[in-house]
Write a protein that holds these residues in place. Structure first.
Motif, mmCIF file in Angstrom:
data_model
loop_
_atom_site.group_PDB
_atom_site.id
_atom_site.type_symbol
_atom_site.label_atom_id
_atom_site.label_comp_id
_atom_site.label_asym_id
_atom_site.label_seq_id
_atom_site.Cartn_x
_atom_site.Cartn_y
_atom_site.Cartn_z
ATOM 1 N N ILE A 1 -3.829 0.758 -9.391
ATOM 2 C CA ILE A 1 -4.989 0.815 -8.534
ATOM 3 C C ILE A 1 -5.657 1.934 -8.333
ATOM 4 O O ILE A 1 -6.182 2.813 -7.749
ATOM 5 C CB ILE A 1 -4.658 -0.706 -7.568
ATOM 6 N N ARG A 2 -4.057 2.602 -7.483
ATOM 7 C CA ARG A 2 -4.437 4.316 -6.698
ATOM 8 C C ARG A 2 -4.542 4.517 -8.234
ATOM 9 O O ARG A 2 -6.056 5.770 -7.383
ATOM 10 C CB ARG A 2 -2.465 4.676 -6.398
ATOM 11 N N GLY B 1 -11.493 9.950 -5.473
ATOM 12 C CA GLY B 1 -11.603 10.933 -4.924
ATOM 13 C C GLY B 1 -10.603 9.927 -3.655
ATOM 14 O O GLY B 1 -10.351 11.007 -2.376
ATOM 15 N N LEU B 2 -10.174 8.317 -3.603
ATOM 16 C CA LEU B 2 -9.702 7.829 -2.120
ATOM 17 C C LEU B 2 -7.944 7.813 -2.567
ATOM 18 O O LEU B 2 -7.180 7.386 -3.663
ATOM 19 C CB LEU B 2 -10.460 7.172 -1.755
ATOM 20 N N GLU B 3 -7.468 7.155 -1.409
ATOM 21 C CA GLU B 3 -5.723 7.086 -1.544
ATOM 22 C C GLU B 3 -6.284 5.403 -1.362
ATOM 23 O O GLU B 3 -7.179 5.307 -1.010
ATOM 24 C CB GLU B 3 -5.511 7.880 -0.304
ATOM 25 N N PRO B 4 -5.548 4.426 -1.671
ATOM 26 C CA PRO B 4 -5.403 3.351 -1.070
ATOM 27 C C PRO B 4 -5.673 2.837 0.067
ATOM 28 O O PRO B 4 -5.262 3.829 1.324
ATOM 29 C CB PRO B 4 -4.586 1.957 -1.678
ATOM 30 N N GLY B 5 -6.496 2.132 1.071
ATOM 31 C CA GLY B 5 -6.447 1.705 1.805
ATOM 32 C C GLY B 5 -5.439 1.112 2.663
ATOM 33 O O GLY B 5 -4.378 0.760 2.678
#
Length: 77
Positions: free
Chosen positions: A21-22, A30-34
């Protein structure tokens, strides 16, 4: 899915799901997991037994039970 796998005793697979998922989030958005997903990952890594079902969780936000309820009574014929 991570939590279900962990609870089924499949910790390694749960950790693999996080990595997948990461990787997808970083590559596609371009996002990290919440924070919530990162916290679950940390707890799975730490083998946090509080993730297992049937164990006490955080305290309930509900007030304690009330005493006897007083209200109308019904009479039997």
């Amino acid at each position: 899915m991570m939590l279900a796998l962990y609870r089924a005793g499949r910790r390694g697979e749960a950790l693999e799901i996080f990595q997948r998922i990461r990787g997808e989030l970083v590559a596609e958005l371009g996002l990290e997991p919440g924070a919530e997903l990162r916290e679950l990952h940390r707890r799975v890594l730490a083998d946090d037994v509080r993730l297992l079902p049937g164990l006490p969780g955080p305290p309930s936000p509900l007030p304690p039970d009330i005493g006897d309820f007083v209200g109308p009574t019904t009479s039997s014929p």
